[in-house]
Design an enzyme around this catalytic site. Structure first.
Site, PDB file in Angstrom:
ATOM      1  NE  ARG A 112     -61.836   9.967  45.598  1.00 55.22           N
ATOM      2  CZ  ARG A 112     -61.591   9.658  44.341  1.00 55.22           C
ATOM      3  NH1 ARG A 112     -61.192   8.446  44.024  1.00 55.22           N
ATOM      4  NH2 ARG A 112     -61.752  10.546  43.394  1.00 55.22           N
ATOM      5  NE  ARG A 151     -58.669  12.710  42.970  1.00 50.92           N
ATOM      6  CZ  ARG A 151     -58.835  11.677  42.162  1.00 50.92           C
ATOM      7  NH1 ARG A 151     -58.480  10.461  42.558  1.00 50.92           N
ATOM      8  NH2 ARG A 151     -59.342  11.840  40.966  1.00 50.92           N
ATOM      9  NE  ARG A 164     -58.685   8.740  32.830  1.00 53.53           N
ATOM     10  CZ  ARG A 164     -58.473   8.529  34.128  1.00 53.53           C
ATOM     11  NH1 ARG A 164     -57.395   7.898  34.518  1.00 53.53           N
ATOM     12  NH2 ARG A 164     -59.350   8.934  35.011  1.00 53.53           N
TER      13      ARG A 164
HETATM   14  P1  AP5 Z   1     -57.630   9.425  38.424  1.00 56.39           P
HETATM   15  O1  AP5 Z   1     -56.897   9.754  39.648  1.00 56.39           O
HETATM   16  O2  AP5 Z   1     -57.257   8.197  37.678  1.00 56.39           O
HETATM   17  O3  AP5 Z   1     -59.180   9.437  38.781  1.00 56.39           O
HETATM   18  P2  AP5 Z   1     -60.416   8.632  38.187  1.00 56.39           P
HETATM   19  O4  AP5 Z   1     -60.204   7.683  37.077  1.00 56.39           O
HETATM   20  O5  AP5 Z   1     -61.419   9.687  37.952  1.00 56.39           O
HETATM   21  O6  AP5 Z   1     -60.712   7.619  39.279  1.00 56.39           O
HETATM   22  P3  AP5 Z   1     -60.818   7.898  40.778  1.00 56.39           P
HETATM   23  O7  AP5 Z   1     -59.476   7.894  41.416  1.00 56.39           O
HETATM   24  O8  AP5 Z   1     -61.695   9.082  41.026  1.00 56.39           O
HETATM   25  O9  AP5 Z   1     -61.677   6.630  41.229  1.00 56.39           O
HETATM   26  P4  AP5 Z   1     -61.296   5.133  41.465  1.00 56.39           P
HETATM   27  O10 AP5 Z   1     -61.939   4.279  40.414  1.00 56.39           O
HETATM   28  O11 AP5 Z   1     -59.832   4.935  41.717  1.00 56.39           O
HETATM   29  O12 AP5 Z   1     -62.145   4.911  42.799  1.00 56.39           O
HETATM   30  P5  AP5 Z   1     -61.649   4.745  44.313  1.00 56.39           P
HETATM   31  O13 AP5 Z   1     -61.055   3.402  44.514  1.00 56.39           O
HETATM   32  O14 AP5 Z   1     -60.869   5.927  44.759  1.00 56.39           O
HETATM   33  O15 AP5 Z   1     -57.544  10.650  37.378  1.00 56.39           O
HETATM   34  C1  AP5 Z   1     -57.736  11.990  37.795  1.00 56.39           C
HETATM   35  C2  AP5 Z   1     -57.479  12.926  36.619  1.00 56.39           C
HETATM   36  O16 AP5 Z   1     -56.104  12.791  36.178  1.00 56.39           O
HETATM   37  C3  AP5 Z   1     -58.311  12.644  35.349  1.00 56.39           C
HETATM   38  O17 AP5 Z   1     -59.572  13.291  35.413  1.00 56.39           O
HETATM   39  C4  AP5 Z   1     -57.379  13.229  34.255  1.00 56.39           C
HETATM   40  O18 AP5 Z   1     -57.450  14.616  34.201  1.00 56.39           O
HETATM   41  C5  AP5 Z   1     -55.982  12.846  34.759  1.00 56.39           C
HETATM   42  N1  AP5 Z   1     -55.522  11.530  34.253  1.00 56.39           N
HETATM   43  C6  AP5 Z   1     -55.241  10.433  35.021  1.00 56.39           C
HETATM   44  N2  AP5 Z   1     -54.844   9.397  34.257  1.00 56.39           N
HETATM   45  C7  AP5 Z   1     -54.890   9.857  32.964  1.00 56.39           C
HETATM   46  C8  AP5 Z   1     -54.627   9.242  31.715  1.00 56.39           C
HETATM   47  N3  AP5 Z   1     -54.234   7.949  31.607  1.00 56.39           N
HETATM   48  N4  AP5 Z   1     -54.792  10.001  30.592  1.00 56.39           N
HETATM   49  C9  AP5 Z   1     -55.165  11.292  30.650  1.00 56.39           C
HETATM   50  N5  AP5 Z   1     -55.457  11.937  31.828  1.00 56.39           N
HETATM   51  C10 AP5 Z   1     -55.318  11.215  32.960  1.00 56.39           C
HETATM   52  O19 AP5 Z   1     -63.091   4.744  45.030  1.00 56.39           O
HETATM   53  C11 AP5 Z   1     -63.868   5.924  45.137  1.00 56.39           C
HETATM   54  C12 AP5 Z   1     -64.549   5.964  46.522  1.00 56.39           C
HETATM   55  O20 AP5 Z   1     -65.495   4.902  46.618  1.00 56.39           O
HETATM   56  C13 AP5 Z   1     -63.589   5.781  47.704  1.00 56.39           C
HETATM   57  O21 AP5 Z   1     -63.986   6.616  48.744  1.00 56.39           O
HETATM   58  C14 AP5 Z   1     -63.735   4.306  48.088  1.00 56.39           C
HETATM   59  O22 AP5 Z   1     -63.511   4.102  49.478  1.00 56.39           O
HETATM   60  C15 AP5 Z   1     -65.179   4.019  47.693  1.00 56.39           C
HETATM   61  N6  AP5 Z   1     -65.339   2.665  47.168  1.00 56.39           N
HETATM   62  C16 AP5 Z   1     -64.501   1.986  46.344  1.00 56.39           C
HETATM   63  N7  AP5 Z   1     -65.012   0.768  46.047  1.00 56.39           N
HETATM   64  C17 AP5 Z   1     -66.220   0.704  46.681  1.00 56.39           C
HETATM   65  C18 AP5 Z   1     -67.241  -0.309  46.764  1.00 56.39           C
HETATM   66  N8  AP5 Z   1     -67.127  -1.486  46.113  1.00 56.39           N
HETATM   67  N9  AP5 Z   1     -68.348  -0.026  47.512  1.00 56.39           N
HETATM   68  C19 AP5 Z   1     -68.465   1.165  48.176  1.00 56.39           C
HETATM   69  N10 AP5 Z   1     -67.516   2.145  48.142  1.00 56.39           N
HETATM   70  C20 AP5 Z   1     -66.418   1.910  47.401  1.00 56.39           C
END
Ligand code: AP5
Length: 216
Positions: free
Chosen positions: A126, A160, A87
């Site tokens: 979600r 979450r 990131r």
């Molecule tokens: P993290 O858990 O990585 O969260 P994020 O990057 O904010 O990503 P999300 O998990 O929210 O989303 P996603 O892209 O995985 O989407 P999803 O598939 O779930 O990080 C959380 C926190 O941890 C950060 O804020 C930070 O504090 C810390 N952190 C983590 N890694 C770090 C790092 N490397 N460095 C520093 N800090 C770090 O999909 C979302 C929703 O949309 C679901 O409900 C799904 O069913 C739906 N969906 C998915 N695809 C589609 C589609 N094509 N059409 C319609 N709906 C869809």
């Protein structure tokens, strides 16, 4: 094959990583999941990370790089899917080192291109099964029988703590400021492939499969 899924919060990284893990035997390495496990277990890392995550900011590079290093050896021969890591530029450099120390390399960086306003809706709706972790969405992916997990039949679900609009906006600011700028680092090595993350889950999956299979 080792790939990175890159995109803002809610872009679908976790959804696609779980699909690839199930379909191809690759191992999903999600730093978000690792940190949430540490928070739930109350480890020293978890205690440090909890406050930062609830604010929507990034946890330190040293902590997340160490977490990935610990898990990388367990990644199968089929390879790893880096979900939410790297990131920052420092994390990208740490990953290069971790892979080269193990005689491995990065094959693709798949950027999920999305419309940020739509992402807030995705994230706020979600939820996941509290027992098996299967992911759902109030509107886009509800359970087939209301209130019952399609996978394990559990009736317990969780949301979450950082999935509220205010924290999501901060997470997006962090993405734009610190994560999107690493794309040129990979572009210079011709590793970046762009996928339309606004398409359906199935279409996004098909586009990713075509990249991994070398048919596009
Ligand atoms: P993290 O858990 O990585 O969260 P994020 O990057 O904010 O990503 P999300 O998990 O929210 O989303 P996603 O892209 O995985 O989407 P999803 O598939 O779930 O990080 C959380 C926190 O941890 C950060 O804020 C930070 O504090 C810390 N952190 C983590 N890694 C770090 C790092 N490397 N460095 C520093 N800090 C770090 O999909 C979302 C929703 O949309 C679901 O409900 C799904 O069913 C739906 N969906 C998915 N695809 C589609 C589609 N094509 N059409 C319609 N709906 C869809």
């Amino acid at each position: 094959m080792n790939i990175i899924l890159l995109g803002p919060p809610g872009a679908g990284k976790g959804t696609q990583a779980a699909r690839l893990q199930a379909a191809r035997g690759m191992v999903q390495l999600s730093t978000g999941d690792m940190l949430r496990e540490a928070v739930a277990a109350g480890t020293p890392i978890g205690l440090q990370a909890k406050v930062v995550m609830e604010r929507g900011e990034l946890v330190s590079d040293a902590i997340v790089s160490a977490l990935i290093g610990e898990r990388l050896d367990a990644a199968s021969e089929q390879g790893a899917i880096f979900d939410g890591f790297p990131r920052t530029r420092a994390q990208a450099e740490a990953l290069d080192l971790l892979l080269s120390e193990r005689g491995r390399r990065l094959d693709h960086v798949i950027e999920l291109a999305v419309d940020e306003d739509e992402l807030v809706k995705r994230i706020v709706g979600r939820f996941s099964c509290a027992r098996c972790g299967a992911g759902y969405h109030d509107s886009f992916r509800p359970t087939q029988v209301p209130g019952v997990c399609d996978v394990c039949g559990s009736t317990e679900f969780k949301r979450r703590r950082d999935d509220n609009e205010q924290t999501v906006r901060t997470r997006m600011v962090e993405y734009r400021a610190k994560t999107a700028p690493i794309l040129p680092y990979y572009d210079a090595r011709d590793l970046v492939r762009r996928v339309d993350g606004m398409a359906s889950v199935e279409q996004v999956g098909a586009e990713i499969d075509a990249i991994l299979d070398g048919t596009v």
